[in-house]
Design a protein around this motif. Structure first.
Motif, PDB file in Angstrom:
ATOM      1  N   THR A 157      55.600  40.354 -60.324  1.00  0.00           N
ATOM      2  CA  THR A 157      56.659  39.345 -60.443  1.00  0.00           C
ATOM      3  C   THR A 157      55.975  37.988 -60.298  1.00  0.00           C
ATOM      4  OG1 THR A 157      57.059  39.299 -58.053  1.00  0.00           O
ATOM      5  CG2 THR A 157      58.430  40.810 -59.358  1.00  0.00           C
ATOM      6  N   ASP A 158      56.715  36.918 -60.621  1.00  0.00           N
ATOM      7  CA  ASP A 158      56.137  35.580 -60.458  1.00  0.00           C
ATOM      8  C   ASP A 158      56.030  35.195 -58.985  1.00  0.00           C
ATOM      9  OD1 ASP A 158      55.872  34.867 -63.262  1.00  0.00           O
ATOM     10  OD2 ASP A 158      58.070  34.823 -63.311  1.00  0.00           O
ATOM     11  N   ASP A 159      56.904  35.757 -58.151  1.00  0.00           N
ATOM     12  CA  ASP A 159      56.941  35.328 -56.744  1.00  0.00           C
ATOM     13  C   ASP A 159      56.084  36.203 -55.825  1.00  0.00           C
ATOM     14  OD1 ASP A 159      58.586  37.595 -56.916  1.00  0.00           O
ATOM     15  OD2 ASP A 159      60.047  36.838 -55.461  1.00  0.00           O
ATOM     16  N   SER A 160      55.290  37.110 -56.354  1.00  0.00           N
ATOM     17  CA  SER A 160      54.543  38.046 -55.502  1.00  0.00           C
ATOM     18  C   SER A 160      53.475  37.349 -54.664  1.00  0.00           C
ATOM     19  CB  SER A 160      53.854  39.115 -56.359  1.00  0.00           C
ATOM     20  OG  SER A 160      54.789  40.016 -56.915  1.00  0.00           O
ATOM     21  N   ILE A 161      53.412  37.743 -53.405  1.00  0.00           N
ATOM     22  CA  ILE A 161      52.331  37.331 -52.510  1.00  0.00           C
ATOM     23  C   ILE A 161      51.775  38.587 -51.843  1.00  0.00           C
ATOM     24  CG2 ILE A 161      53.320  35.037 -52.053  1.00  0.00           C
ATOM     25  CD1 ILE A 161      54.272  36.078 -49.321  1.00  0.00           C
ATOM     26  N   VAL A 162      50.577  38.463 -51.264  1.00  0.00           N
ATOM     27  CA  VAL A 162      50.019  39.537 -50.432  1.00  0.00           C
ATOM     28  C   VAL A 162      49.628  38.910 -49.097  1.00  0.00           C
ATOM     29  CG1 VAL A 162      49.175  40.906 -52.384  1.00  0.00           C
ATOM     30  CG2 VAL A 162      47.664  39.200 -51.333  1.00  0.00           C
ATOM     31  N   PHE A 163      49.405  39.770 -48.100  1.00  0.00           N
ATOM     32  CA  PHE A 163      48.958  39.316 -46.785  1.00  0.00           C
ATOM     33  C   PHE A 163      47.578  39.930 -46.510  1.00  0.00           C
ATOM     34  CE2 PHE A 163      53.649  39.513 -46.562  1.00  0.00           C
ATOM     35  CZ  PHE A 163      53.912  38.171 -46.296  1.00  0.00           C
ATOM     36  N   TRP A 164      46.635  39.054 -46.165  1.00  0.00           N
ATOM     37  CA  TRP A 164      45.236  39.484 -45.993  1.00  0.00           C
ATOM     38  C   TRP A 164      44.777  39.201 -44.568  1.00  0.00           C
ATOM     39  CZ3 TRP A 164      41.250  42.278 -46.825  1.00  0.00           C
ATOM     40  CH2 TRP A 164      39.938  41.845 -46.668  1.00  0.00           C
ATOM     41  N   ASN A 165      44.215  40.232 -43.921  1.00  0.00           N
ATOM     42  CA  ASN A 165      43.654  40.096 -42.584  1.00  0.00           C
ATOM     43  C   ASN A 165      42.139  40.253 -42.702  1.00  0.00           C
ATOM     44  OD1 ASN A 165      42.649  40.665 -39.951  1.00  0.00           O
ATOM     45  ND2 ASN A 165      44.726  41.188 -39.289  1.00  0.00           N
ATOM     46  N   GLU A 166      41.427  39.143 -42.606  1.00  0.00           N
ATOM     47  CA  GLU A 166      39.981  39.150 -42.843  1.00  0.00           C
ATOM     48  C   GLU A 166      39.236  39.927 -41.757  1.00  0.00           C
ATOM     49  OE1 GLU A 166      38.336  35.208 -43.173  1.00  0.00           O
ATOM     50  OE2 GLU A 166      36.774  35.953 -44.511  1.00  0.00           O
ATOM     51  N   ARG A 167      39.721  39.826 -40.506  1.00  0.00           N
ATOM     52  CA  ARG A 167      39.007  40.482 -39.405  1.00  0.00           C
ATOM     53  C   ARG A 167      39.013  42.001 -39.570  1.00  0.00           C
ATOM     54  NH1 ARG A 167      40.125  42.969 -34.722  1.00  0.00           N
ATOM     55  NH2 ARG A 167      42.374  42.616 -34.888  1.00  0.00           N
ATOM     56  N   GLY A 202      51.932  44.734 -51.201  1.00  0.00           N
ATOM     57  CA  GLY A 202      53.220  44.753 -51.902  1.00  0.00           C
ATOM     58  C   GLY A 202      53.116  45.594 -53.161  1.00  0.00           C
ATOM     59  N   ASP A 203      53.644  45.077 -54.269  1.00  0.00           N
ATOM     60  CA  ASP A 203      53.553  45.821 -55.531  1.00  0.00           C
ATOM     61  C   ASP A 203      52.442  45.297 -56.427  1.00  0.00           C
ATOM     62  OD1 ASP A 203      55.644  47.216 -54.560  1.00  0.00           O
ATOM     63  OD2 ASP A 203      57.105  46.586 -56.062  1.00  0.00           O
ATOM     64  N   LEU A 206      37.993  40.739 -52.706  1.00  0.00           N
ATOM     65  CA  LEU A 206      38.165  40.856 -51.253  1.00  0.00           C
ATOM     66  C   LEU A 206      37.548  42.175 -50.776  1.00  0.00           C
ATOM     67  CD1 LEU A 206      41.933  39.814 -50.875  1.00  0.00           C
ATOM     68  CD2 LEU A 206      39.917  38.379 -50.472  1.00  0.00           C
ATOM     69  N   PRO A 207      36.843  42.151 -49.628  1.00  0.00           N
ATOM     70  CA  PRO A 207      36.202  43.384 -49.129  1.00  0.00           C
ATOM     71  C   PRO A 207      37.209  44.285 -48.403  1.00  0.00           C
ATOM     72  CG  PRO A 207      35.720  41.566 -47.658  1.00  0.00           C
ATOM     73  CD  PRO A 207      36.543  40.982 -48.785  1.00  0.00           C
ATOM     74  N   VAL A 208      38.159  44.826 -49.142  1.00  0.00           N
ATOM     75  CA  VAL A 208      39.277  45.553 -48.526  1.00  0.00           C
ATOM     76  C   VAL A 208      38.831  46.940 -48.050  1.00  0.00           C
ATOM     77  CG1 VAL A 208      41.603  46.463 -48.876  1.00  0.00           C
ATOM     78  CG2 VAL A 208      40.917  44.325 -50.000  1.00  0.00           C
ATOM     79  N   ALA A 209      39.060  47.217 -46.766  1.00  0.00           N
ATOM     80  CA  ALA A 209      38.765  48.540 -46.208  1.00  0.00           C
ATOM     81  C   ALA A 209      40.044  49.327 -45.928  1.00  0.00           C
ATOM     82  CB  ALA A 209      37.962  48.397 -44.918  1.00  0.00           C
ATOM     83  N   HIS A 210      41.167  48.611 -45.862  1.00  0.00           N
ATOM     84  CA  HIS A 210      42.465  49.255 -45.613  1.00  0.00           C
ATOM     85  C   HIS A 210      43.476  48.645 -46.583  1.00  0.00           C
ATOM     86  CE1 HIS A 210      40.655  50.669 -41.869  1.00  0.00           C
ATOM     87  NE2 HIS A 210      40.229  49.437 -41.713  1.00  0.00           N
ATOM     88  N   LEU A 211      43.922  49.444 -47.518  1.00  0.00           N
ATOM     89  CA  LEU A 211      44.922  48.980 -48.482  1.00  0.00           C
ATOM     90  C   LEU A 211      46.266  49.565 -48.089  1.00  0.00           C
ATOM     91  CD1 LEU A 211      45.454  47.503 -51.246  1.00  0.00           C
ATOM     92  CD2 LEU A 211      45.381  49.790 -52.250  1.00  0.00           C
ATOM     93  N   LEU A 212      47.214  48.674 -47.767  1.00  0.00           N
ATOM     94  CA  LEU A 212      48.542  49.117 -47.365  1.00  0.00           C
ATOM     95  C   LEU A 212      49.531  48.638 -48.421  1.00  0.00           C
ATOM     96  CD1 LEU A 212      48.335  48.317 -43.549  1.00  0.00           C
ATOM     97  CD2 LEU A 212      47.642  50.344 -44.767  1.00  0.00           C
ATOM     98  N   PRO A 213      49.890  49.526 -49.343  1.00  0.00           N
ATOM     99  CA  PRO A 213      50.665  49.126 -50.508  1.00  0.00           C
ATOM    100  C   PRO A 213      52.178  49.174 -50.270  1.00  0.00           C
ATOM    101  CG  PRO A 213      50.043  51.419 -50.716  1.00  0.00           C
ATOM    102  CD  PRO A 213      49.506  50.947 -49.383  1.00  0.00           C
ATOM    103  N   GLY A 214      52.902  48.535 -51.169  1.00  0.00           N
ATOM    104  CA  GLY A 214      54.363  48.592 -51.115  1.00  0.00           C
ATOM    105  C   GLY A 214      54.888  49.981 -51.427  1.00  0.00           C
ATOM    106  N   HIS A 215      54.169  50.704 -52.247  1.00  0.00           N
ATOM    107  CA  HIS A 215      54.558  52.073 -52.618  1.00  0.00           C
ATOM    108  C   HIS A 215      53.316  52.959 -52.590  1.00  0.00           C
ATOM    109  CE1 HIS A 215      58.441  50.515 -53.953  1.00  0.00           C
ATOM    110  NE2 HIS A 215      57.771  49.562 -54.588  1.00  0.00           N
TER     111      HIS A 215
END
Ligand SMILES: [Zn+2]
Length: 242
Positions: free
Chosen positions: A172-182, A189-190, A221-230
Motif C-alpha cells: 500500500t502507499d501508507d506501509s511502514i515497517v519497524f526496525w530494531n537494530e540492536r 507488516g505486509d 538490512l541485516p535482519v535476523a528475525h523477520l516478524l511478518p504481518g502474515h
C-alpha cells in the motif's frame, strides 16, 4: 496462538494467518502492533497481566482493516494512544487509499500460509474492515476518536524507542515497517510476509516500482528475525539468504 519471544521482548498473538505483536517498551509500557482482530483486546488481556505492563501505544504497519480493525476498541479499553502511519491519517481526512482489495487477498492468501484454521480469525478478518481501516469499498473507515499522531521515516516508536520507523510503500502507499537494530528484528507488516519458512515480498501491490525500491532497501538490512504481518516468524543469521 501465542508465541512468546522474551529474548526479543515481544509476543506474537496469531489467529489463523493474522499476526499481532505485543512489544515491551520503556518501563511498564507495552506497545501493540497490528491489532487487526476487532476482539484483540480479549486475546491480549491475559498477556498484559502476565507481563505486568499496560498498553500505552497502539500502532499499525498500514491501514488495512486486518491490521487496524481492533485498534479503536483496544485503545479505548486500555486508555492508550493510537499512532498510525502519517499517510493513513490523510485517509481519515478524505484522501482515497489505493488498495489491492482484501476480498482478493482473502481468496488467495489463506492457501499460502498453511497455518491451522481459526474461526475467530476468519470472522475477525471479515468484521475488521467494518470497524476500522480500508480494503473494502467504502475507503477508510474509522469509528473512534482521531488517532494521537502519525508515524513516518526515521521516527522512533513512542514508548519503545529501540524501534525505528521506515517507510516501505508498495503493498500500500501508507506501509511502514519497524526496525530494531540492536536485536536485528524487522516487524514487516505486509511489505514482507513469510511462506513456508521463507520471506516473500508482498505479492499484491498498488505500486510495483515503490515495492521494488522497498525490497532493495529492506534486503540491505541485516535482519535476523523477520516478524511478518502474515505467516510464521523467521529466525536465521540472515533471513534473506533463505
Ligand atoms: Zn495489507
Amino acid at each position: 496462538m501465542i508465541e512468546r519471544m522474551p529474548e526479543l521482548s515481544l509476543t506474537r498473538v496469531s489467529r489463523w494467518f493474522f499476526n499481532c505483536y505485543l512489544l515491551r517498551g520503556e518501563d511498564d509500557a507495552l506497545v501493540v502492533v497490528d491489532p487487526g482482530m476487532p476482539r484483540i483486546a480479549q486475546d491480549l488481556a491475559p498477556l498484559t497481566t502476565e507481563l505486568r505492563g499496560s498498553v500505552r501505544v497502539v500502532t499499525a504497519t498500514h491501514g488495512h482493516g486486518d491490521h487496524v480493525g481492533g485498534a479503536v476498541d483496544l485503545a479505548r479499553r486500555s486508555d492508550a494512544a493510537i499512532h498510525l502511519p502519517a499517510l493513513t491519517l490523510s485517509y481519515l481526512d478524505g484522501a482515497h487509499p489505493r488498495t489491492p482489495s482484501l476480498a482478493q487477498m482473502a481468496r488467495a492468501w489463506p492457501l499460502l500460509f498453511g497455518q491451522p484454521f481459526d474461526r475467530g480469525g476468519a470472522v475477525g478478518s471479515l468484521l475488521a474492515t467494518g470497524t476500522a481501516g480500508f480494503g473494502g469499498p467504502r475507503g477508510m473507515v474509522w469509528t473512534g476518536p482521531p488517532p494521537t499522531g502519525g508515524l513516518s521515516e526515521g521516527m522512533s516508536l513512542p514508548h519503545a524507542p529501540e524501534w525505528t520507523v521506515l517507510d516501505s510503500p508498495g503493498h500500500t502507499d501508507d506501509s511502514i515497517v519497524f526496525w530494531n537494530e540492536r536485536t536485528r528484528t524487522l516487524l514487516s507488516g505486509d511489505a514482507v510476509v513469510s511462506i513456508q519458512g521463507r520471506p516473500c515480498f508482498a505479492p499484491d501491490v498498488v505500486d510495483a516500482e515503490a515495492a521494488m525500491r522497498t525490497e532493495h532497501r529492506l534486503r540491505d538490512l541485516p535482519v535476523a528475525h523477520l516478524l511478518p504481518g502474515h505467516g510464521r516468524p523467521i529466525h536465521a543469521e540472515s533471513v534473506w539468504a533463505l
